[in-house]
Each structure stands twice: as structure tokens, then as C-alpha cells.
Design a protein around this motif. Structure first.
Motif, PDB file in Angstrom:
ATOM      1  N   VAL A 455       0.957  -1.341  -0.030  1.00 43.94           N
ATOM      2  CA  VAL A 455      -0.064  -0.117   0.019  1.00 43.94           C
ATOM      3  C   VAL A 455       0.736   1.380  -0.119  1.00 43.94           C
ATOM      4  O   VAL A 455       0.577   2.376  -0.787  1.00 43.94           O
ATOM      5  CB  VAL A 455      -0.936   0.117   1.039  1.00 43.94           C
ATOM      6  CG1 VAL A 455      -1.612   1.340   1.253  1.00 43.94           C
ATOM      7  CG2 VAL A 455      -1.915  -1.342   1.008  1.00 43.94           C
ATOM      8  N   ALA A 456       1.935   1.133   0.863  1.00 47.77           N
ATOM      9  CA  ALA A 456       2.844   2.296   0.905  1.00 47.77           C
ATOM     10  C   ALA A 456       3.459   2.626  -0.469  1.00 47.77           C
ATOM     11  O   ALA A 456       3.245   3.972  -1.059  1.00 47.77           O
ATOM     12  CB  ALA A 456       3.830   2.020   1.867  1.00 47.77           C
ATOM     13  N   HIS A 457       4.078   1.608  -0.979  1.00 44.98           N
ATOM     14  CA  HIS A 457       5.111   2.062  -2.301  1.00 44.98           C
ATOM     15  C   HIS A 457       5.266   1.090  -3.310  1.00 44.98           C
ATOM     16  O   HIS A 457       6.017   0.735  -3.859  1.00 44.98           O
ATOM     17  CB  HIS A 457       6.284   2.985  -1.980  1.00 44.98           C
ATOM     18  CG  HIS A 457       6.946   1.952  -0.834  1.00 44.98           C
ATOM     19  ND1 HIS A 457       7.437   0.708  -0.870  1.00 44.98           N
ATOM     20  CD2 HIS A 457       7.309   2.377   0.292  1.00 44.98           C
ATOM     21  CE1 HIS A 457       8.170   0.801   0.159  1.00 44.98           C
ATOM     22  NE2 HIS A 457       7.632   1.552   0.971  1.00 44.98           N
ATOM     23  N   LEU A 730      -3.159  -1.304  -7.389  1.00 51.82           N
ATOM     24  CA  LEU A 730      -2.090  -0.852  -7.985  1.00 51.82           C
ATOM     25  C   LEU A 730      -2.324  -0.338  -9.761  1.00 51.82           C
ATOM     26  O   LEU A 730      -1.678   0.566 -10.147  1.00 51.82           O
ATOM     27  CB  LEU A 730      -1.268  -2.229  -8.871  1.00 51.82           C
ATOM     28  CG  LEU A 730      -0.004  -2.286  -9.317  1.00 51.82           C
ATOM     29  CD1 LEU A 730       0.973  -1.600  -8.654  1.00 51.82           C
ATOM     30  CD2 LEU A 730       0.269  -3.565 -10.213  1.00 51.82           C
ATOM     31  N   GLU A 732      -5.757   1.696 -11.656  1.00 49.92           N
ATOM     32  CA  GLU A 732      -6.979   2.445 -11.285  1.00 49.92           C
ATOM     33  C   GLU A 732      -8.281   1.657 -12.106  1.00 49.92           C
ATOM     34  O   GLU A 732      -8.094   1.290 -13.225  1.00 49.92           O
ATOM     35  CB  GLU A 732      -6.866   3.776 -11.700  1.00 49.92           C
ATOM     36  CG  GLU A 732      -5.741   4.505 -10.871  1.00 49.92           C
ATOM     37  CD  GLU A 732      -6.069   5.935 -10.886  1.00 49.92           C
ATOM     38  OE1 GLU A 732      -5.995   6.710 -11.930  1.00 49.92           O
ATOM     39  OE2 GLU A 732      -6.034   6.547  -9.741  1.00 49.92           O
ATOM     40  N   ILE A 752       2.755  -5.257 -16.972  1.00 49.99           N
ATOM     41  CA  ILE A 752       3.292  -5.400 -15.497  1.00 49.99           C
ATOM     42  C   ILE A 752       3.187  -6.853 -15.091  1.00 49.99           C
ATOM     43  O   ILE A 752       4.223  -7.127 -14.468  1.00 49.99           O
ATOM     44  CB  ILE A 752       2.072  -4.784 -14.785  1.00 49.99           C
ATOM     45  CG1 ILE A 752       1.770  -3.161 -15.084  1.00 49.99           C
ATOM     46  CG2 ILE A 752       2.424  -4.879 -13.291  1.00 49.99           C
ATOM     47  CD1 ILE A 752       0.597  -2.468 -14.701  1.00 49.99           C
TER      48      ILE A 752
END
Lengths: 844, 240
Positions: A455-457, A730, A732, A752
Motif C-alpha cells: 500500500v505504501a509504495h 495497483l 486504477e 506489468i
């Protein structure tokens, strides 16, 4: 809402029902039912409960009674005092259900003149009303899991829920098995923390394992805590029959076209008939078939999820006004909505799971004390057996729900971000809260920490994005969002339903002009994958019409009216849902028990008798494998009865093994009941000579390396990955108006996936993807159970030719169209990539 | 575990398709580069280096391995063709700060690619300025013989033109199936290169953006197969 009771029910002695309630029951000539009062007593004692009751048992009133009584005792707020917040939260899986309940609950509340304000809040609720609801909340709020997640992500969530006392979860059995259920479980864990005195009531149809649901309702601290349970015995026995057709029941296929004259006759003899099918395309086809023979011009309508909303509302309205004689529907009508005066339910095709059947039959006659009437129409011979098994199950009251899966990691990631949007959190506290949710009770701390990092990065081993982090740890150790815009971003992307890319179908009067014509009205939506393989001029069925495909323009699929009555492109009409474990077991039992064959139509039992003579009929725990030559090829047919998904996986893996054993397999086909693999070498002879063994071929170790190496090359995971990536935040989600087209999302998700797989195969999203694929598209769990069940119990028949039991699956060969169910489409797309190009030649 | 992206060996193994362009031979490689044999030029377009970190600035965290993966594939192509000149046909970097964000490994990789060769960065719409502290020269466009190399196709160009920018993709339908792949798009006069960066999507050659750029009777989409290139005529192509 039906609240009628029989006089034999116990009175309300000893229970402190407020006067308006007593007066109301008396005025209606009713008495509260035992389970309604029991639930009230439990709630008064501060207990959470699971109420299991059949449709029509007054479940909904029972669920709300404790709230209504409590609100009545509380009375209206004194002038000048602060109005209290939301008192009761009702959560249902369907928007429509919330709206329906609102109507049904308002009636008794108005009749009793209770000081209770009820409102709904769904995706359709206008922004202005949502704002107002936050300032002036209703006493009872009816909503969905997604809306709860959104409410909990707001800064003032703690204040908003400060006065919450009750939560009512409707249709719990259908909620808990999906990712929406996981999202709800996490939301519930948060509510339990915000309001420690919270009482949760779960309403559910009969399920095989109620203890799972009981755990689901209450916080898991030491593990195994359970809500109380109240079970209402089944109502009148439903009157279910299997259509005993004079026509010949087909060997295979899913159309049930043979039965239409008899189905039409049944519609004529009843007031209102609900005709359920398993897929949209099946509903289209049967609707058209019925109108072809509708000599009396009976008002027969069509209802499925792809139709335009206005068209659906029109049908629903006509239904409530009893203006229709029959409605052909798919699962959009599946859950407990009241629909006019239905007196007959017809179920076409395999009911695929006994609880789904019970749910649908409950639709007829929403009153518990009258018997529901239903006719099952099997589309082929195996479905005859399946229908009989479902029928037995319904009488036994044994109902199955898919096993509750471990909480999904992508949903966890979404929840963590939502929590941070509401207020800063400490990892220790949030972890402790999350493991009180039953699906996440076994979540390892290490996985949780990786989810926070994600979630952070992005949670990559190469931590190059820390300076752009979404959430950051402060010096006091709490995680907080790094910018308010992140909360807005979260709200746009919350939820777990990732829509398949859909195109609007729009009519034009101009043919052969391609997509660049003026398009008319929208007929509904259609899967992009289906349209993709159409060429201009192809015809297909939609909304009961044969349409001619003209072209695609942006997100519109342009069509014209076709002159032809028959659609050219075959629509895959197979069952969308695999047969459940329970039902498969019943079918295998029936197959092995010769005495039970007498309950089947003569043509079906004859077929089984011939099978027994020519080959063999397997025991309930055995696997029958037949080998035989046909044409220039050699076939291997096995009958695991484990559903299409597990069979497809089995075929992929068996083919790999046969290839290694030099049996030169050429292809395979999987049905719900059997698998067939064909090749250039005589597999029967190979088995006889010991060159291959069945125990070796079907060894469980195929789920090890073979599975891994297949997955690595598979297209399936890419599709699953895309969903996980959207849910986890990850990529949208698409938004109407400013959306990228589905294709662009697909492309980038694939890219990805490739990069991630190569460089960080243990990333949390790949872990989530593999878990999803295992349980979903591949049904690995089920395959594994089957392989362990049949170990040492494989029966081989080396035949000179095809056996009766093999006919249905052999007929599927070459018939299945690529537009098929998700899994088969993906499987074939995989094969297509190179094949088409190679086959079409280098310079075309 | 088998790699999903092609390994360097697999990339190198692809069989190029020879095309006659401006009376000279061009090899179209299934990895997505073109090699001009006579001038020993390796052309590659739309690397979009540092796209991952560009997105990360908007808090979309794509796997941070794109630059390394793209450069490794490019290095393999350089090793395969041993060109005298490498031309990056624009959008070599995803944004104007991207070259400044390159890590040490990426800089080393570029230096290795450029060693003993001429490396030319044609500027593009994503990277209109010369890259910072990266080997190679930066130009807006350049010409070899009668062939012009630029980023955005120029419909008014009458000579031979090699360009990028549009990320061409082609789709064919057959047997109820549909295949969509990146491609070279060419009519023998103009050659539009596929995008080479691992995070780059594609635009269908049937899209309006391609209108007027080709003499359609001679147009082919050279679709990138697993290890060969397939030339497909306009009649066989489908829009999305």
C-alpha cells in the motif's frame, strides 16, 4: 413482508414487546413467531445471532425486530438535544434488495407509527443525499458492502458510527463466499472495534456448515468464537418434478430446445411462471424459442444483467403488477426479491448446486406455509441425473455453499488504504483488528506487513519508490496518508467488483457502412471478448433479437436488425457455474446405485443399463477410464464428475504427461462430467503393456511441477492478475466518462504481469493472483480432492469402440465455440496466439 | 521457474524478416528493432525508459524493473547485429526528468551499449530535451542517404522516412479467434517502428491516427511473432 403466523406459535409471554408492537400484531390478527421473539431475547442479552430460515419465514422482520423495539424504547430525541447517529446498519449483496427491504420495512413502521427513520445508501444514491445523510443520519441505514467500506474510510467514521447498536447482514450465505464478503468481514471487524457492544444478526438460507457463518459474525479472539444460532424448520415441502418429456432427451448440449412445447404448455396452465436458466445466452435462446411457438401471444418477457437498466426496470415493474405470464431470467433475479404472484418456477438446465436450486424455488409463493411448485427441465442426459440428485437434496434439506476461502490479499490491501484514509493507524493495532475477522484469522503477520508495504509504495524488493509513498510512517510509528488526494483516489477505486470490459450495443438502420454511422438506441451491454471475434455481417442473439454486427466504435458495438431468423454465430450456452461438490457426489452415488435408476426416465436408465453391459459403471468413489479407437485416432475418456473447471485443469495436466510419455496427444475436451483426450497412439495398448499406468498418469504430484510450469505459460493468470491489481489499487479502476478503454488496461496489466513475474515472482500481488486462480478458474482444490479420492481406485476398460457414457462428451468435441465461458476462452486464446498466425501462413 | 519475458537468448534467437527499403536491405527483427544493413544502423523507438518511476510520482507503483528490462533487451539486439550506429527514434525517456532519475546500473548499461559505437537520441514528445548525463548525441532528426529518421511521422515528407511515436499494433481475426500484436507498419516508403519499452501499449494501425501516412496498396503490418515476423496485408487487418 409476510409475518403471518399460525395460532400454534407460542405467545409473547415473558417478552417485553412495546405496546405499539402488541397492538399491531393484534390488529393484524397475528402473533409474533417463536424465532422472532428468540432473536429479540438474544439481542437484549447482547448476543449476536445467525438466523437460518427458509424463504417466507418472516426472516426480515425478525432481523429488524430488535432494532425497532430498541429504537421505540429510546423514543424520539428531546428537542434541543443532539440527534443520535445511525442505530442499525443493514447490508445486503444487491442494491435492489436494499430498495426492496426499504419498501417492505416502511409498511409496518408506518402502521405502528414508530419514531424510526429508514433510508438507503447505494451507488445510485445522489451525492446531495449522501452528504445530508452524514450530517443527519437515519436510524436505520440500508446499504451494501462497498458503501460500508466507503463510509469507514471517511475521517468522521468513528463519530458517524458512535451510536451504532445493530448490524443486520442479509443473504449472508451468498455474501461470505466472495471477495465482497472479505471486504465486508474487514469492515465488520472495524465496526466491532468502533462499537464494542455491537450485536450482529446474520440472515441466511439453510447451509451445510452453519458454524462457519456463526464465526463470521463475531470477532475471533482466541479462535472459534461463534454467534448464537436460531434455526427455523423448513416450510411446506416444495412440489418439485422433473419434466418427464415425451421427446427424446438429447445426449449432450445445453439448449433444452426439445422441451419448449412442453414448457410453453406449463406456462399456459399457470398464472405467472419464472423460467430460470444458467447463462445469458441460454436465456436469449429460450426466449426466442418460446416466442416462436407463442400462438396465444402470452406476455413473455426477458430479464438478464446485460440488458439496459430501463428495459430491466420495465420488466420488473410489469412483473410486480402481474402483467406478465412468464419471465425468462438469469441469476440477476436470484436473491430474495419479491416478485408478484409467481405460482410456478421452471428451471432449465442443470441446477448446478442444490442451494442455488432451493433459492430459486423459494421464489414461487413467497409464503412459507404454501408449497412452492417447480419443474426441472434437464437439457441432456447427465442433467437428468443431476436434476434427480438436486431434487433428492432439496427434500433432504441438504444445501451446499462453496467453502469459505481464506481472505483475499488484494482486498486486504484495499482495506489497509481505506483505514489509513479514515485515520492514522499503528501496524500492531490494525493487525490485531484484522485477525478478528474470520476470513483473516490465520493471516500471518509477515504477510500483513508486506501488504502495508504494498500500500505504501508497491512493496517491491527494489524499494525505489519510497519517496513517492502513498502512506508514510510518522515518528510516532503511525501510518498516515501522505496527501489528502489519496483519500479521493481510494474512494474512486473502492470495491471488489471488477467489471469485464463491456460494450454498449447500439442499433443502426444502416447496413454495411461499418461503425461510422449514426447509431440509435442502446439495447444493453455485451462482453468485449465476445464481440472481438465477430466479423462484420455475423449475426448473433441479444435481447431476444437476431442482430447483425456492423462494427465497433469507441465503446459501442454497432448492430443492425438481421433479416435471418437464425443467428449465425453459435453462442456458448454451457453452464456458467460448475456443479458443486455436493451435487457431483450425489450424481456419482446415483450412477453406482442401480436401484436408483428406476427414478430416472426410461430412456436414461436404459442408457445406463447398456453402459453397464458394454463397459462398466463406476462405484461412487471410483474413477472409470475408458480407452478406444475411433477413426484414425485413439481416445481416453474419464468420468470424474467434478465440474468443468477442475476438468479443464485436469486435461491440461494429463495432456502434458501424455506428451512426455510419447502418446502424442492432439487435443482434449472437458464437460461438467467427463474429460476426453485424443491422440495418435493407442493409449489402451500403452496401458496394457505397462508403458504408462493410470496410477502414474493420475498421480497427485501433477499438481506440483506440472502445474507450476503450465501456469507459467498460461494466459489465465494474466486475467486474474488484472483483477487483483485493480482491487489492490495497483491499477486504477475504470470510471465512466474519463475511462481508459478496457483494452488499454488489459495491455498494461499484461505488461506489468510479465515484468513482475520475471523480476519479483514472490510479490504479494502474484501471491494473490495464484491463490485466486487456484480456487477460481482452475479449481485446484477440487481436483486435488478428486485425485486423492481415486488413488488405487481407477478402473480401466479397454474397449473396441465408444461406450454409451462417452457419447455426450464425444459430442462436445469441435462443438464448443471459443466464445465460451471465461476459462475455456482464456485457454483457447492461449493456443490462438501462435497457431492462427502459423496456420494462416507467413504472407497473407 | 520459466521467465515470462523472453530471456536475452530467446530475444536474440528471433528470425528477422528482410525488407527492401530505399533500395537497401532492412532486417525487421521480431524483438522490435530494425537493422539497416548497408549503413549498419540499428533503429529502435519508444524505449520510454523510467516510465515506472514516472508513474510512481503519481502514486501508481508499476514494478520498478522496466528500465533494466528494456535496456537488457536492447543490449541483446546490439550484440546480435553489432551496429556502428544506434538510433533511438524518440521517446527514449518517458518524461523530461527521466534521464536524471536513471540509476547507476541503468547508466552503466547505456554506457556499455554506446561503447565503441555512435548512439543518437532523437528527441520525442515525451523527451523534447537532450537527456542529462547520458552518453550519445541528441538531435531532432537526421538523415542517412535519402532516408530521414524522426520521431513523429510527417505526412508531408516525400522521401523515405523511419519514425516511431504511434506504437503501431495490428489485429487479425481467424477461425473465431483474434490476435493483436505490436508491428512495424510500412508501405516501403515510410516505416513506423513498434514501441520497444516493456511498459508500452499499442495503437491499432486501423486507427485514424495512421490515416494518410501510407500508400495502402503496398501497406503491410509486420506483426511481431514469438520468433519471427509476419507480414499481413491491409485487407486482413481489423480495428479494435
Amino acid at each position: 413482508m409476510s409475518i403471518a403466523t399460525s395460532p400454534s406459535n407460542p405467545s409473547s409471554d415473558g417478552i417485553d414487546l412495546p405496546v405499539p408492537f402488541l397492538d399491531w400484531f393484534i390488529s393484524k390478527g397475528w402473533q409474533p413467531r417463536a424465532h422472532q421473539l428468540e432473536l429479540l431475547t438474544k439481542a437484549d442479552a447482547g448476543r449476536s445471532s445467525l438466523l437460518i430460515a427458509p424463504t417466507g419465514a418472516g426472516k426480515t422482520l425478525a432481523g429488524f425486530l430488535p432494532s425497532l423495539v430498541d429504537l421505540t424504547r429510546r423514543g424520539s430525541p428531546q428537542p434541543g438535544t443532539k440527534k443520535p447517529g445511525v442505530h442499525t446498519l443493514y447490508i445486503s449483496p444487491l442494491k435492489a434488495l436494499a430498495v426492496d427491504i426499504h419498501r417492505n420495512l416502511s409498511t409496518p413502521v408506518e402502521e405502528m407509527a414508530l419514531p424510526v427513520m429508514i433510508e438507503t445508501r447505494t451507488g445510485d444514491t445522489p451525492q446531495s443525499r449522501r452528504q445530508r445523510q452524514k450530517l443527519n443520519p437515519p436510524d436505520i441505514l440500508l446499504t451494501t458492502p462497498e458503501q460500508l467500506a466507503l463510509l469507514l474510510s471517511h475521517k468522521d467514521a468513528e463519530r458517524f458510527f458512535a451510536d451504532l447498536r445493530y448490524v443486520v447482514l442479509d443473504e449472508l450465505h451468498s455474501l461470505v463466499t466472495s471477495k465482497r464478503g472479505h471486504l465486508l468481514a474487514l469492515g465488520l471487524a472495524r465496526l466491532h472495534r468502533l462499537c464494542p457492544r455491537l450485536r450482529v444478526t446474520g440472515l441466511s438460507a439453510t447451509v451445510a456448515e452453519p458454524d462457519m457463518l456463526r464465526q463470521w459474525l463475531v470477532p475471533q479472539r482466541d479462535g472459534g468464537e461463534m454467534a448464537d444460532i436460531i434455526t427455523v424448520a423448513g416450510g411446506a415441502k416444495p412440489d418439485i418434478t422433473i419434466l418427464k418429456s415425451k421427446e427424446r432427451v438429447p445426449w449432450s448440449g445445453h439448449s433444452a430446445r426439445y422441451s419448449m412445447p412442453e414448457v410453453y404448455e406449463a406456462i399456459r396452465r399457470h398464472k405467472t411462471t419464472l423460467l430460470f436458466v444458467n447463462t445469458r445466452s441460454q436465456s436469449e435462446m429460450l426466449f426466442q424459442e418460446l416466442w416462436r411457438i407463442n400462438e396465444d401471444n402470452l406476455p413473455i418477457a426477458l430479464h438478464h444483467g446485460s440488458l439496459d437498466v430501463s428495459q430491466r426496470r420495465k420488466v420488473e415493474h410489469a412483473m410486480q403488477n402481474n402483467a406478465l405470464r412468464a419471465i425468462v431470467a438469469t441469476s440477476t433475479l436470484d436473491l430474495g426479491i419479491d416478485w408478484g404472484d409467481v405460482d410456478l418456477v421452471i428451471h432449465v438446465g442443470s441446477p448446478k448446486g442444490a442451494s442455488r436450486l432451493a433459492q430459486r424455488i423459494g421464489r414461487a409463493n413467497h409464503r412459507m406455509d404454501e408449497a412452492s411448485k417447480a419443474i426441472l427441465v434437464p437439457a441432456n442426459r447427465f442433467e437428468v441425473m443431476e436434476c434427480q440428485a438436486a431434487l433428492d437434496a432439496n427434500y433432504l434439506g441438504a444445501q451446499d455453499t462453496p467453502p469459505l476461502a481464506e481472505g483475499a490479499l488484494d482486498v486486504l490491501c484495499q482495506h489497509i488504504l481505506g483505514t489509513a484514509c479514515a485515520e492514522p493507524f499503528r501496524s500492531d493495532d490494525l493487525y490485531a483488528e484484522i485477525v478478528t475477522a474470520a476470513p483473516y484469522a490465520n493471516l500471518p503477520r509477515e504477510t500483513f506487513d508486506r501488504a502495508v508495504q504494498f500500500v505504501a509504495h508497491g512493496g517491491y524488493a527494489l524499494q525505489s519508490y519510497e519517496r513517492y509513498a502513498r502512506i508514510r510512517q510518522t515518528s510516532e510509528g503511525t501510518w498516515r496518508i501522505s496527501h489528502p488526494s489519496i483519500a479521493q483516489q481510494y474512494r474512486l477505486n473502492a470495491g471488489t467488483i471488477v467489471e469485464a470490459a463491456m460494450l454498449n450495443i447500439r442499433m443502426t438502420r444502416h447496413r454495411d457502412k461499418g461503425a461510422a454511422v449514426r447509431a440509435g438506441p442502446t439495447l444493453g451491454k455485451i462482453e468485449e471478448g465476445f464481440v472481438e471475434a465477430l466479423a462484420p455481417g455475423d449475426t448473433f442473439l441479444f435481447a431476444g433479437k437476431v442482430l447483425r454486427f456492423e462494427g465497433i466504435r469507441e465503446s459501442d458495438c454497432i448492430v443492425s436488425k438481421a433479416s435471418d431468423l437464425n443467428a449465425k454465430v453459435p453462442v456458448y450456452a454451457g453452464g456458467k457455474f460448475p456443479t458443486t461438490t455436493y451435487l457431483s457426489e450425489q450424481v456419482r452415488k446415483m450412477l453406482s446405485d442401480r436401484k436408483s435408476w428406476s427414478r430416472l426416465p426410461a430412456q436414461v436408465s436404459d442408457w445406463l443399463h447398456i453402459q453397464k453391459r458394454k463397459s462398466a459403471v463406476p462405484g461412487p468413489r471410483d474413477l472409470l477410464v475408458e480407452t478406444f479407437p475411433r477413426g484414425a485416432r485413439y481416445y481416453l475418456v474419464a468420468y470424474p464428475f467434478e465440474g468443468r473447471l477442475a476438468h479443464q485443469t485436469l486435461c491440461m495436466l494429463l495432456t502434458r504427461r501424455l506428451e512426455r510419455a510419447k502418446a502424442r496427444p492432439l487435443g482434449f475436451v472437458a464437460s461438467d462430467y467427463a474429460v476426453a483426450i485424443w491422440g495418435l497412439r493407442d493409449m489402451g495398448a500403452m496401458l496394457r503393456s505397462g508403458e504408462i499406468t493410470l496410477d502414474g498418469l493420475f498421480d497427485q504430484d501433477m499438481l506440483g511441477d506440472d502445474l507450476e510450469s503450465w501456469l507459467d505459460e498460461s494466459f489465465l493468470l494474466k486475467r486474474t492478475f488484472r483483477n487483483c491489481a485493480v482491487i489492490a489499487g495497483l491499477i486504477e479502476k475504470r470510471h465512466p466518462g474519463k475511462e481508459k478503454s478496457g483494452r488499454q488496461v488489459t495491455v498494461s496489466a499484461d505488461l506489468i504481469y510479465d515484468v513482475l513475474r520475471t523480476h519479483e515472482p514472490d510479490h504479494i500481488l502474484l501471491q494473490a493472483t495464484r491463490t485466486d486462480a487456484r480456487t477460481g478458474l482452475l479449481d485446484i482444490g477440487r481436483l486435488n480432492d478428486m485425485l486423492s479420492r481415486i488413488r488405487g481406485r481407477i478402473m480401466h476398460k479397454d474397449l473396441e469402440g465408444i461406450s454409451p457414457l462417452a457419447v455426450p462428451v464425444m459430442l462436445e468435441i469441435g462443438k464448443e465455440s471459443v466464445h465460451g465461458g471465461d476459462a475455456s476462452e482464456a485457454l483457447m486464446a492461449e493456443a490462438a496466439n501462435d497457431l492462427v498466425l502459423e496456420a494462416l501462413g507467413k504472407d497473407i | 521457474m520459466r521467465a515470462a519475458l523472453k530471456t536475452v537468448d530467446q530475444v536474440t534467437a528471433g528470425e528477422a524478416l528482410a525488407l527492401s527499403f530505399d533500395d537497401a536491405e532492412v532486417l525487421l527483427d521480431p524483438a522490435g528493432v530494425a537493422y539497416f544493413v548497408e549503413h549498419r544502423i540499428l533503429a529502435v523507438s519508444d524505449l520510454h525508459l523510467e516510465k515506472g518511476s514516472s508513474y510512481a510520482r503519481r502514486r501508481v507503483y508499476l514494478p520498478p524493473y522496466d528500465t533494466a528490462a528494456t535496456l537488457a533487451r536492447l543490449a541483446a539486439m546490439v550484440a546480435k547485429y553489432d551496429p556502428a550506429t544506434i538510433i533511438s527514434l524518440g521517446d527514449g525517456f518517458h518524461d523530461k526528468d527521466a534521464s536524471a532519475r536513471l540509476g547507476h546500473e541503468a547508466r552503466d548499461a547505456i554506457a556499455a551499449i554506446a561503447a565503441r559505437r555512435e548512439l543518437i537520441w532523437v528527441t520525442g514528445n515525451h523527451d523534447p530535451l537532450p537527456p542529462a548525463n547520458v552518453p550519445g548525441d541528441s538531435v531532432e532528426m537526421l538523415a542517412f542517404g535519402r532516408t530521414v529518421f524522426r520521431h513523429i511521422p510527417d505526412a508531408s515528407e516525400f522521401g523515405h522516412e523511419v519514425c516511431g511515436h504511434l506504437h503501431p499494433c495490428a489485429r487479425i481475426v481467424g477461425g473465431g479467434r483474434s490476435v493483436r500484436r505490436p508491428c512495424f507498419a510500412s508501405d516501403g516508403i515510410r516505416l513506423i517502428m513498434p514501441s520497444f519499452g516493456v511498459f508500452t501499449g499499442g495503437l491499432n494501425v486501423c486507427d485514424d491516427e495512421f490515416a494518410g501516412l501510407f500508400e495502402m496498396s503496398r501497406f503491410r503490418a509486420y506483426m511481431l511473432g514469438k520468433d519471427r515476423v509476419f507480414a499481413v496485408g491491409a485487407r486482413k487487418l481489423h480495428g479494435d
